[in-house]
Design a protein around this motif. Sequence first.
Motif, PDB file in Angstrom:
ATOM      1  N   LYS A 206       0.800  -1.221   0.000  1.00 44.56           N
ATOM      2  CA  LYS A 206       0.000   0.000   0.000  1.00 44.56           C
ATOM      3  C   LYS A 206       0.838   1.279   0.000  1.00 44.56           C
ATOM      4  O   LYS A 206       0.364   2.321  -0.450  1.00 44.56           O
ATOM      5  CB  LYS A 206      -0.923  -0.002   1.223  1.00 44.56           C
ATOM      6  N   VAL A 207       2.084   1.186   0.497  1.00 45.29           N
ATOM      7  CA  VAL A 207       2.940   2.382   0.565  1.00 45.29           C
ATOM      8  C   VAL A 207       3.923   2.413  -0.598  1.00 45.29           C
ATOM      9  O   VAL A 207       4.107   3.447  -1.252  1.00 45.29           O
ATOM     10  CB  VAL A 207       3.678   2.431   1.915  1.00 45.29           C
ATOM     11  N   ILE A 266       1.049   8.746   0.889  1.00 47.32           N
ATOM     12  CA  ILE A 266       0.388   7.473   0.639  1.00 47.32           C
ATOM     13  C   ILE A 266      -0.931   7.715  -0.088  1.00 47.32           C
ATOM     14  O   ILE A 266      -1.718   8.604   0.279  1.00 47.32           O
ATOM     15  CB  ILE A 266       0.147   6.722   1.958  1.00 47.32           C
ATOM     16  N   VAL A 267      -1.151   6.953  -1.109  1.00 49.57           N
ATOM     17  CA  VAL A 267      -2.390   7.049  -1.885  1.00 49.57           C
ATOM     18  C   VAL A 267      -3.441   6.149  -1.227  1.00 49.57           C
ATOM     19  O   VAL A 267      -3.323   4.920  -1.255  1.00 49.57           O
ATOM     20  CB  VAL A 267      -2.150   6.633  -3.351  1.00 49.57           C
ATOM     21  N   TYR A 268      -4.457   6.790  -0.627  1.00 50.35           N
ATOM     22  CA  TYR A 268      -5.527   6.030   0.040  1.00 50.35           C
ATOM     23  C   TYR A 268      -6.720   5.900  -0.895  1.00 50.35           C
ATOM     24  O   TYR A 268      -7.011   6.810  -1.696  1.00 50.35           O
ATOM     25  CB  TYR A 268      -5.959   6.716   1.335  1.00 50.35           C
ATOM     26  N   ARG A 283      -7.822   6.042   4.447  1.00 50.76           N
ATOM     27  CA  ARG A 283      -7.941   4.630   4.756  1.00 50.76           C
ATOM     28  C   ARG A 283      -7.926   3.821   3.455  1.00 50.76           C
ATOM     29  O   ARG A 283      -8.375   4.279   2.407  1.00 50.76           O
ATOM     30  CB  ARG A 283      -9.240   4.328   5.534  1.00 50.76           C
ATOM     31  N   HIS A 284      -7.405   2.590   3.571  1.00 47.76           N
ATOM     32  CA  HIS A 284      -7.383   1.701   2.421  1.00 47.76           C
ATOM     33  C   HIS A 284      -8.675   0.900   2.303  1.00 47.76           C
ATOM     34  O   HIS A 284      -8.897   0.228   1.290  1.00 47.76           O
ATOM     35  CB  HIS A 284      -6.196   0.743   2.536  1.00 47.76           C
ATOM     36  N   SER A 285      -9.522   0.953   3.319  1.00 49.58           N
ATOM     37  CA  SER A 285     -10.822   0.283   3.291  1.00 49.58           C
ATOM     38  C   SER A 285     -11.819   1.142   4.081  1.00 49.58           C
ATOM     39  O   SER A 285     -11.423   2.098   4.767  1.00 49.58           O
ATOM     40  CB  SER A 285     -10.735  -1.128   3.885  1.00 49.58           C
ATOM     41  N   LYS A 286     -13.093   0.776   4.044  1.00 49.51           N
ATOM     42  CA  LYS A 286     -14.106   1.518   4.783  1.00 49.51           C
ATOM     43  C   LYS A 286     -14.096   1.077   6.244  1.00 49.51           C
ATOM     44  O   LYS A 286     -15.030   0.416   6.743  1.00 49.51           O
ATOM     45  CB  LYS A 286     -15.481   1.292   4.155  1.00 49.51           C
ATOM     46  N   SER A 287     -13.039   1.461   6.930  1.00 48.29           N
ATOM     47  CA  SER A 287     -12.857   1.017   8.314  1.00 48.29           C
ATOM     48  C   SER A 287     -13.389   2.011   9.343  1.00 48.29           C
ATOM     49  O   SER A 287     -13.401   1.697  10.546  1.00 48.29           O
ATOM     50  CB  SER A 287     -11.363   0.774   8.580  1.00 48.29           C
ATOM     51  N   ILE A 288     -13.861   3.176   8.924  1.00 48.18           N
ATOM     52  CA  ILE A 288     -14.376   4.178   9.864  1.00 48.18           C
ATOM     53  C   ILE A 288     -15.910   4.174   9.804  1.00 48.18           C
ATOM     54  O   ILE A 288     -16.497   4.322   8.720  1.00 48.18           O
ATOM     55  CB  ILE A 288     -13.834   5.584   9.530  1.00 48.18           C
ATOM     56  N   ASP A 289     -16.501   4.020  10.987  1.00 57.06           N
ATOM     57  CA  ASP A 289     -17.953   4.084  11.101  1.00 57.06           C
ATOM     58  C   ASP A 289     -18.327   5.533  11.410  1.00 57.06           C
ATOM     59  O   ASP A 289     -18.089   6.030  12.513  1.00 57.06           O
ATOM     60  CB  ASP A 289     -18.448   3.139  12.199  1.00 57.06           C
TER      61      ASP A 289
END
Length: 306
Positions: A206-207, A266-268, A283-289
Amino acid sequence: MTTMKDAQQDKENNLESWTDTSLSSRVAQKWGKKFSNTNLFYLHSPQSLAYRKGIRDENKLKNESNSNLDWEIILQSTKSLSISDSQSKSVEKKETVTRNSTQYLQHLEEVSNSPPSFITPYCVRGLQNTEEVVVLRKFKKNREDLLKQLYNFYNERVFSKQLKETLVSTCWSKTLNTTAGRTCFQNKRLDNNQMERTVSIQISIKVVDRGERLLSTLAHEMCHAAQWIIDGVAKPPHGREFQRWSEEFKKTLPFVQVNVKHSYNIVYKYIYFCQSCGLQYGRHSKSIDTCRQRCGRCKGQLILKV
């Protein structure tokens, strides 16, 4: 009137003084005229015998002196020739060595001042946005082979093939989100109960998404591997041994930058921003609610940026 005794005494005096005066003067005093050197050989007198002996001695000395002189001349000429030849050969050899070393240094400069040809097409410096996207996709497709090729390249140029593949393993990691790379030190027990130092190098997918980042990140992690396998030192992580290997990189491959910390953008895939203060979270995924979690700075509402 002279007696026989006086004549004998004069004869002995003439013989004794023969070497002091020339033959012609002695003959002139005795017989009233001079004789040539050849005629003196035929004189039936003690003087002629002495003269022939003196001539032989004189010729012998001349021959010895001439022979010595000839040998000295020959030796000097030979010595001068040999010295000049050796000097010319040494100068020629020195020029050849200098020329070869200059060509080798020029070759090293050409190689060391630019990245290797197999990774240059995957560097995005100076490219436009559309070109950068194409290069990033191409790098993602070929990153496995690029990692192996670059590892072998560094191992040969900087570490003199001391980091064997049996001791060091390299792989791409999906779990490293913000860290470019990580090196894990291990001790492996052999069959004879001896311990062997091994290393596991992980590069973040990812980096590290382009060629220039792979150049710097892998060099950093291989310096860690060298300080453990070659020097046997694990702590401090960026101590004297690590700095020594990073300096070796600068000398051998100046185009590689070995930094302690990276500052890569970093490209998120997903970006969240705060409605109150505008702070962004990548974030690299939908990890924030967004319903349960708030901004860490002002406790504002977070919204997914589409």
